[in-house]
Design a protein around this motif. Sequence first.
Motif, PDB file in Angstrom:
ATOM      1  N   ALA A   1       0.829  -1.205   0.000  1.00  0.00           N
ATOM      2  CA  ALA A   1       0.000   0.000   0.000  1.00  0.00           C
ATOM      3  C   ALA A   1       0.868   1.263   0.000  1.00  0.00           C
ATOM      4  O   ALA A   1       0.356   2.369  -0.157  1.00  0.00           O
ATOM      5  N   ASN A   2       2.166   1.092   0.178  1.00  0.00           N
ATOM      6  CA  ASN A   2       3.122   2.207   0.243  1.00  0.00           C
ATOM      7  C   ASN A   2       4.302   1.921  -0.686  1.00  0.00           C
ATOM      8  O   ASN A   2       4.441   0.821  -1.204  1.00  0.00           O
ATOM      9  N   MET A   3       5.157   2.895  -0.811  1.00  0.00           N
ATOM     10  CA  MET A   3       6.380   2.706  -1.595  1.00  0.00           C
ATOM     11  C   MET A   3       7.365   1.842  -0.790  1.00  0.00           C
ATOM     12  O   MET A   3       7.358   1.882   0.443  1.00  0.00           O
ATOM     13  N   PRO A   4       8.239   1.077  -1.468  1.00  0.00           N
ATOM     14  CA  PRO A   4       9.236   0.269  -0.750  1.00  0.00           C
ATOM     15  C   PRO A   4      10.192   1.148   0.053  1.00  0.00           C
ATOM     16  O   PRO A   4      10.534   2.255  -0.355  1.00  0.00           O
ATOM     17  N   ILE A   5      10.620   0.616   1.195  1.00  0.00           N
ATOM     18  CA  ILE A   5      11.595   1.266   2.058  1.00  0.00           C
ATOM     19  C   ILE A   5      12.899   0.474   1.933  1.00  0.00           C
ATOM     20  O   ILE A   5      12.890  -0.751   2.075  1.00  0.00           O
ATOM     21  N   HIS A   6      14.006   1.167   1.677  1.00  0.00           N
ATOM     22  CA  HIS A   6      15.291   0.510   1.446  1.00  0.00           C
ATOM     23  C   HIS A   6      16.269   0.809   2.573  1.00  0.00           C
ATOM     24  O   HIS A   6      16.505   1.970   2.889  1.00  0.00           O
ATOM     25  N   GLY A   7      16.817  -0.242   3.164  1.00  0.00           N
ATOM     26  CA  GLY A   7      17.871  -0.102   4.166  1.00  0.00           C
ATOM     27  C   GLY A   7      17.357  -0.062   5.590  1.00  0.00           C
ATOM     28  O   GLY A   7      16.254   0.393   5.870  1.00  0.00           O
ATOM     29  N   ARG A   8      18.196  -0.570   6.479  1.00  0.00           N
ATOM     30  CA  ARG A   8      17.834  -0.677   7.896  1.00  0.00           C
ATOM     31  C   ARG A   8      17.527   0.677   8.530  1.00  0.00           C
ATOM     32  O   ARG A   8      16.591   0.794   9.327  1.00  0.00           O
ATOM     33  N   VAL A   9      18.280   1.707   8.197  1.00  0.00           N
ATOM     34  CA  VAL A   9      18.046   3.038   8.786  1.00  0.00           C
ATOM     35  C   VAL A   9      16.668   3.550   8.393  1.00  0.00           C
ATOM     36  O   VAL A   9      15.902   4.027   9.234  1.00  0.00           O
TER      37      VAL A   9
ATOM     38  N   LYS B   1      13.947   1.605  10.158  1.00  0.00           N
ATOM     39  CA  LYS B   1      13.804   2.072  11.541  1.00  0.00           C
ATOM     40  C   LYS B   1      12.965   3.346  11.589  1.00  0.00           C
ATOM     41  O   LYS B   1      12.049   3.458  12.415  1.00  0.00           O
ATOM     42  N   GLU B   2      13.255   4.298  10.719  1.00  0.00           N
ATOM     43  CA  GLU B   2      12.495   5.550  10.689  1.00  0.00           C
ATOM     44  C   GLU B   2      11.025   5.296  10.369  1.00  0.00           C
ATOM     45  O   GLU B   2      10.129   5.914  10.943  1.00  0.00           O
ATOM     46  N   MET B   3      10.746   4.346   9.467  1.00  0.00           N
ATOM     47  CA  MET B   3       9.368   3.994   9.135  1.00  0.00           C
ATOM     48  C   MET B   3       8.636   3.465  10.362  1.00  0.00           C
ATOM     49  O   MET B   3       7.524   3.895  10.670  1.00  0.00           O
ATOM     50  N   PHE B   4       9.268   2.525  11.076  1.00  0.00           N
ATOM     51  CA  PHE B   4       8.628   1.969  12.271  1.00  0.00           C
ATOM     52  C   PHE B   4       8.409   3.052  13.328  1.00  0.00           C
ATOM     53  O   PHE B   4       7.366   3.077  13.983  1.00  0.00           O
ATOM     54  N   GLU B   5       9.371   3.946  13.512  1.00  0.00           N
ATOM     55  CA  GLU B   5       9.194   5.030  14.485  1.00  0.00           C
ATOM     56  C   GLU B   5       7.983   5.881  14.134  1.00  0.00           C
ATOM     57  O   GLU B   5       7.173   6.209  15.016  1.00  0.00           O
TER      58      GLU B   5
ATOM     59  N   ILE C   1      16.241 -10.584   7.945  1.00  0.00           N
ATOM     60  CA  ILE C   1      15.231 -10.305   6.927  1.00  0.00           C
ATOM     61  C   ILE C   1      15.892  -9.482   5.825  1.00  0.00           C
ATOM     62  O   ILE C   1      16.449  -8.416   6.093  1.00  0.00           O
ATOM     63  N   ILE C   2      15.805  -9.984   4.586  1.00  0.00           N
ATOM     64  CA  ILE C   2      16.349  -9.207   3.472  1.00  0.00           C
ATOM     65  C   ILE C   2      15.228  -8.609   2.624  1.00  0.00           C
ATOM     66  O   ILE C   2      15.440  -7.626   1.925  1.00  0.00           O
ATOM     67  N   LEU C   3      14.042  -9.208   2.696  1.00  0.00           N
ATOM     68  CA  LEU C   3      12.892  -8.676   1.977  1.00  0.00           C
ATOM     69  C   LEU C   3      11.632  -8.964   2.774  1.00  0.00           C
ATOM     70  O   LEU C   3      11.427 -10.087   3.233  1.00  0.00           O
ATOM     71  N   GLN C   4      10.824  -7.933   2.950  1.00  0.00           N
ATOM     72  CA  GLN C   4       9.529  -8.085   3.603  1.00  0.00           C
ATOM     73  C   GLN C   4       8.489  -7.457   2.687  1.00  0.00           C
ATOM     74  O   GLN C   4       8.663  -6.349   2.197  1.00  0.00           O
ATOM     75  N   ARG C   5       7.416  -8.190   2.450  1.00  0.00           N
ATOM     76  CA  ARG C   5       6.324  -7.663   1.647  1.00  0.00           C
ATOM     77  C   ARG C   5       5.032  -7.897   2.420  1.00  0.00           C
ATOM     78  O   ARG C   5       4.781  -9.003   2.885  1.00  0.00           O
ATOM     79  N   GLY C   6       4.228  -6.846   2.587  1.00  0.00           N
ATOM     80  CA  GLY C   6       2.992  -6.950   3.348  1.00  0.00           C
ATOM     81  C   GLY C   6       1.789  -6.511   2.544  1.00  0.00           C
ATOM     82  O   GLY C   6       1.870  -5.553   1.765  1.00  0.00           O
ATOM     83  N   TYR C   7       0.697  -7.223   2.727  1.00  0.00           N
ATOM     84  CA  TYR C   7      -0.553  -6.932   2.030  1.00  0.00           C
ATOM     85  C   TYR C   7      -1.650  -6.684   3.064  1.00  0.00           C
ATOM     86  O   TYR C   7      -1.912  -7.544   3.911  1.00  0.00           O
ATOM     87  N   TRP C   8      -2.276  -5.505   2.994  1.00  0.00           N
ATOM     88  CA  TRP C   8      -3.350  -5.123   3.902  1.00  0.00           C
ATOM     89  C   TRP C   8      -4.062  -3.929   3.294  1.00  0.00           C
ATOM     90  O   TRP C   8      -3.570  -3.297   2.358  1.00  0.00           O
ATOM     91  N   ASP C   9      -5.234  -3.610   3.817  1.00  0.00           N
ATOM     92  CA  ASP C   9      -6.059  -2.529   3.275  1.00  0.00           C
ATOM     93  C   ASP C   9      -5.736  -1.223   3.996  1.00  0.00           C
ATOM     94  O   ASP C   9      -6.139  -1.021   5.149  1.00  0.00           O
ATOM     95  N   LYS C  10      -5.022  -0.336   3.315  1.00  0.00           N
ATOM     96  CA  LYS C  10      -4.579   0.911   3.921  1.00  0.00           C
ATOM     97  C   LYS C  10      -5.749   1.814   4.291  1.00  0.00           C
ATOM     98  O   LYS C  10      -5.742   2.447   5.357  1.00  0.00           O
ATOM     99  N   LEU C  11      -6.767   1.910   3.444  1.00  0.00           N
ATOM    100  CA  LEU C  11      -7.911   2.769   3.739  1.00  0.00           C
ATOM    101  C   LEU C  11      -8.611   2.319   5.025  1.00  0.00           C
ATOM    102  O   LEU C  11      -8.936   3.148   5.882  1.00  0.00           O
ATOM    103  N   SER C  12      -8.808   1.033   5.189  1.00  0.00           N
ATOM    104  CA  SER C  12      -9.413   0.528   6.430  1.00  0.00           C
ATOM    105  C   SER C  12      -8.550   0.863   7.633  1.00  0.00           C
ATOM    106  O   SER C  12      -9.054   1.264   8.683  1.00  0.00           O
TER     107      SER C  12
END
Length: 119
Positions: free
Chosen positions: A36-44, A47-51, A96-107
């Motif tokens: 539902a979002n653009m890919p995030i590259h790199g551990r840093v 981390k910022e995404m999770f924060e 983890i080298i690749l994570q892909r998640g599927y969910w409904d962002k609007l919900s």
Amino acid sequence: MKPKDVLRKWVEFFNRADVDGLVTLYHEGAINHQVANMPIHGRVAIKEMFEREFAAAEMTCIVENIFEDGDWAIMEWKDPLGLRGCGFFQIVEGKIILQRGYWDKLSFLRQHNLPIPKK
């Protein structure tokens, strides 16, 4: 650790909103692509995404199923508000080298009373 074990640890850290713990599970050059979002590259950047995400909403991952196939761990999940999704984690040498998640962002946005972006 087997991929299923890494994923179980990921869920443990996620449910505690433990960003530092989560990022230890990622390879330095990992990619996290919540589709539902653009890919995030790199551990840093991960981390910022999770924060940002943990600051914006209280999130809980309730595991419904975990599967393992080679270097992949796959999870079906739900949250206490009724959102459901699945995640695919490619795990090599315990990271983890690749994570892909599927969910409904609007919900998700509606359930957490977050602003809905305009197109």
